[in-house]
Scaffold this motif. Structure first.
Motif, mmCIF file in Angstrom:
data_model
loop_
_atom_site.group_PDB
_atom_site.id
_atom_site.type_symbol
_atom_site.label_atom_id
_atom_site.label_comp_id
_atom_site.label_asym_id
_atom_site.label_seq_id
_atom_site.Cartn_x
_atom_site.Cartn_y
_atom_site.Cartn_z
ATOM 1 N N THR A 1 -4.188 -1.899 0.545
ATOM 2 C CA THR A 1 -3.862 -2.854 1.808
ATOM 3 C C THR A 1 -4.971 -3.680 1.914
ATOM 4 O O THR A 1 -5.016 -5.019 2.077
ATOM 5 C CB THR A 1 -3.689 -1.989 3.038
ATOM 6 O OG1 THR A 1 -2.605 -1.101 2.944
ATOM 7 C CG2 THR A 1 -3.600 -2.864 4.199
ATOM 8 N N ALA B 1 1.170 3.994 -3.133
ATOM 9 C CA ALA B 1 1.016 5.444 -2.952
ATOM 10 C C ALA B 1 2.255 6.263 -3.294
ATOM 11 O O ALA B 1 2.234 7.312 -3.949
ATOM 12 C CB ALA B 1 0.892 5.763 -1.402
ATOM 13 N N GLY C 1 0.739 -1.142 -0.008
ATOM 14 C CA GLY C 1 -0.109 -0.150 -0.040
ATOM 15 C C GLY C 1 0.809 1.250 0.176
ATOM 16 O O GLY C 1 0.539 2.126 -0.659
ATOM 17 N N LEU C 2 1.808 1.143 0.830
ATOM 18 C CA LEU C 2 2.896 2.404 0.847
ATOM 19 C C LEU C 2 3.642 2.457 -0.300
ATOM 20 O O LEU C 2 3.657 3.967 -0.969
ATOM 21 C CB LEU C 2 3.723 2.480 2.004
ATOM 22 C CG LEU C 2 2.939 2.432 3.343
ATOM 23 C CD1 LEU C 2 4.126 2.160 4.568
ATOM 24 C CD2 LEU C 2 2.293 3.729 3.686
ATOM 25 N N VAL D 1 -4.046 3.824 -0.174
ATOM 26 C CA VAL D 1 -3.315 2.872 0.886
ATOM 27 C C VAL D 1 -4.413 1.951 1.428
ATOM 28 O O VAL D 1 -3.957 0.909 1.481
ATOM 29 C CB VAL D 1 -2.534 3.579 2.001
ATOM 30 C CG1 VAL D 1 -2.005 2.538 3.172
ATOM 31 C CG2 VAL D 1 -1.258 4.285 1.499
ATOM 32 N N THR E 1 -6.527 4.624 8.610
ATOM 33 C CA THR E 1 -5.290 4.769 7.720
ATOM 34 C C THR E 1 -4.766 6.324 7.449
ATOM 35 O O THR E 1 -3.559 6.378 7.670
ATOM 36 C CB THR E 1 -5.678 4.362 6.261
ATOM 37 O OG1 THR E 1 -6.325 3.103 6.347
ATOM 38 C CG2 THR E 1 -4.673 4.551 5.119
#
Length: 134
Positions: A112, A22, A18-19, A108, A77
């Motif tokens: 995720t 992004a 997810g990071l 994210v 989040t």
């Protein structure tokens, strides 16, 4: 114990994915790749905060504002990203443009959630194939 470990690893991997997404998609999100431990620290802090904040916020919302239950994941989040971005040396910065702070939690959260849903299926598929072959 093995199930807990597998779930923790899956959650950490999904947080990392997810990071990274992004970072790739948004110009205001930057991962400092020069020090790999900063990224690992960011992932661990984010994953721990996310796993603690989501149930807590859901419990608070359920008692005080049930209409907000649908947005708890994105709100937790956002808070987790905010904390990680404020931790020095965590390897993640979120800056301008201002709307990055609105879009980053959504990206994210979605990535995720998808990774947390898809990764166990991949592990189970591999395990089934190994048992059939062996």
């Amino acid at each position: 114990m093995i199930n807990f470990t597998i779930r923790a690893i899956i959650f950490l991997v999904s947080a990392a994915v997810g990071l990274i997404v992004a970072d790739l998609v948004l110009e205001g999100v930057r991962i400092d790749w020069s020090h790999w431990w900063g990224f690992v620290l960011a992932v661990v802090i984010f994953a721990v905060l996310q796993s603690v904040l989501t149930p807590w916020a859901a419990k608070v919302a359920r008692h005080n504002a049930p209409a907000l239950l649908g947005g708890i994941g994105i709100v937790s989040t956002f808070v987790a990203l905010l904390v990680v971005a404020l931790v020095p040396g965590a390897g993640l910065t979120i800056g301008l443009p201002w709307w990055t702070w609105l879009v980053a939690p959504v990206i994210v959260w979605v990535v995720t959630a998808l990774a947390t849903w898809l990764l166990p299926a991949l592990f189970i598929k591999k395990k089934v194939e190994q048992r059939r072959a062996g």
